[in-house]
Design a protein around this motif. Structure first.
Motif, PDB file in Angstrom:
ATOM      1  N   ARG A  13       0.766  -1.256   0.110  1.00  0.00           N
ATOM      2  CA  ARG A  13       0.048   0.084   0.168  1.00  0.00           C
ATOM      3  C   ARG A  13       0.580   1.251   0.180  1.00  0.00           C
ATOM      4  N   MET A  14       1.849   1.193   0.966  1.00  0.00           N
ATOM      5  CA  MET A  14       2.540   2.399   0.927  1.00  0.00           C
ATOM      6  C   MET A  14       3.632   2.553  -0.353  1.00  0.00           C
ATOM      7  N   LEU A  15       4.156   1.671  -1.290  1.00  0.00           N
ATOM      8  CA  LEU A  15       4.511   1.716  -2.619  1.00  0.00           C
ATOM      9  C   LEU A  15       3.500   2.342  -3.467  1.00  0.00           C
ATOM     10  N   ASP A  16       2.471   1.832  -3.460  1.00  0.00           N
ATOM     11  CA  ASP A  16       1.298   1.976  -4.589  1.00  0.00           C
ATOM     12  C   ASP A  16       0.931   3.479  -4.301  1.00  0.00           C
ATOM     13  N   ALA A  17       0.946   3.978  -2.689  1.00  0.00           N
ATOM     14  CA  ALA A  17       0.547   5.507  -2.762  1.00  0.00           C
ATOM     15  C   ALA A  17       1.846   6.386  -3.267  1.00  0.00           C
ATOM     16  N   THR A  18       3.070   5.819  -3.064  1.00  0.00           N
ATOM     17  CA  THR A  18       4.145   6.728  -3.279  1.00  0.00           C
ATOM     18  C   THR A  18       4.411   6.558  -4.767  1.00  0.00           C
ATOM     19  N   ASP A  98       1.927  17.166  -4.478  1.00  0.00           N
ATOM     20  CA  ASP A  98       2.229  17.708  -3.250  1.00  0.00           C
ATOM     21  C   ASP A  98       3.459  16.999  -2.721  1.00  0.00           C
ATOM     22  N   MET A  99       4.626  17.943  -2.956  1.00  0.00           N
ATOM     23  CA  MET A  99       5.882  17.458  -2.753  1.00  0.00           C
ATOM     24  C   MET A  99       6.115  17.109  -1.287  1.00  0.00           C
ATOM     25  N   ALA A 100       5.306  17.846  -0.194  1.00  0.00           N
ATOM     26  CA  ALA A 100       5.517  17.409   1.152  1.00  0.00           C
ATOM     27  C   ALA A 100       4.678  16.181   1.384  1.00  0.00           C
ATOM     28  N   GLN A 101       3.779  15.781   0.883  1.00  0.00           N
ATOM     29  CA  GLN A 101       3.000  14.505   0.803  1.00  0.00           C
ATOM     30  C   GLN A 101       4.091  13.420   0.258  1.00  0.00           C
ATOM     31  N   GLU A 104       6.731  12.944   2.770  1.00  0.00           N
ATOM     32  CA  GLU A 104       6.246  12.089   4.076  1.00  0.00           C
ATOM     33  C   GLU A 104       6.048  10.587   3.432  1.00  0.00           C
ATOM     34  N   GLN A 105       5.499  10.208   2.421  1.00  0.00           N
ATOM     35  CA  GLN A 105       5.378   8.847   1.744  1.00  0.00           C
ATOM     36  C   GLN A 105       6.822   8.129   1.834  1.00  0.00           C
ATOM     37  N   LEU A 106       7.621   8.662   1.179  1.00  0.00           N
ATOM     38  CA  LEU A 106       8.939   8.085   0.864  1.00  0.00           C
ATOM     39  C   LEU A 106       9.488   7.998   2.376  1.00  0.00           C
ATOM     40  N   GLN A 107       9.679   8.976   3.090  1.00  0.00           N
ATOM     41  CA  GLN A 107      10.073   8.791   4.491  1.00  0.00           C
ATOM     42  C   GLN A 107       9.345   7.459   5.149  1.00  0.00           C
ATOM     43  N   GLU A 108       7.788   7.296   4.929  1.00  0.00           N
ATOM     44  CA  GLU A 108       7.392   6.146   5.749  1.00  0.00           C
ATOM     45  C   GLU A 108       7.892   4.898   5.160  1.00  0.00           C
ATOM     46  N   VAL A 109       7.869   4.931   3.794  1.00  0.00           N
ATOM     47  CA  VAL A 109       8.433   3.809   3.282  1.00  0.00           C
ATOM     48  C   VAL A 109       9.989   3.420   3.589  1.00  0.00           C
ATOM     49  N   ARG A 110      10.709   4.423   3.722  1.00  0.00           N
ATOM     50  CA  ARG A 110      11.952   3.948   4.219  1.00  0.00           C
ATOM     51  C   ARG A 110      12.040   3.462   5.682  1.00  0.00           C
TER      52      ARG A 110
END
Length: 137
Positions: A13-18, A98-101, A104-110
């Protein structure tokens, strides 16, 4: 050794959102057909097709208009091209991520993926070592 299904689902799910966020940053995929913006003049006898990239992709002039004088013909061409440009300007604005979003998503994936992948690799290494010892624990 079995993988926790919830872990892989969360990761997916995180990768799909990213990936969805990244698609908004780049150009459309090559298989996604681009609809040109069309401008017309002389009752549709002159048509200019502009791509979303702002480039003139095609110019169609009815052959019977070739009998007109060059000034009149070029005036129709200019009118059609300008109408297509106006259509581009008034069309839907390109989608911007939205670059901030995205950050955040990439940080969460990491933050989530790296420890989980580390655990997975540790489990694989442990299984390999057990196999090398003949299956003993």
């Amino acid at each position: 050794m079995s993988a926790d299904p919830s872990m892989s689902g969360d990761f997916t799910r995180m990768l799909d959102a990213t990936m969805a966020a990244l698609r908004t940053v780049g150009p459309p995929p090559a298989d996604e057909a681009e609809t040109p913006v069309v401008g017309e003049a002389a009752d549709g006898q002159v048509r200019a097709e502009m791509g979303r990239d702002g480039k003139l992709h095609a110019l169609h002039v009815e052959p019977r208009l070739m009998r007109l004088g060059s000034e009149e013909l070029t005036a129709h061409v200019v009118t059609a091209v300008n109408a297509a440009i106006d259509g581009l300007r008034s069309g839907p604005a390109p989608q911007v991520a939205d670059m901030a979003q995205l950050r955040e998503q990439l940080q969460e994936v990491r933050d989530t993926a790296v420890p989980r992948l580390g655990s997975f690799l540790d489990a694989l290494t442990e299984a390999q070592e057990r196999m090398a010892r003949g299956g003993q624990r």
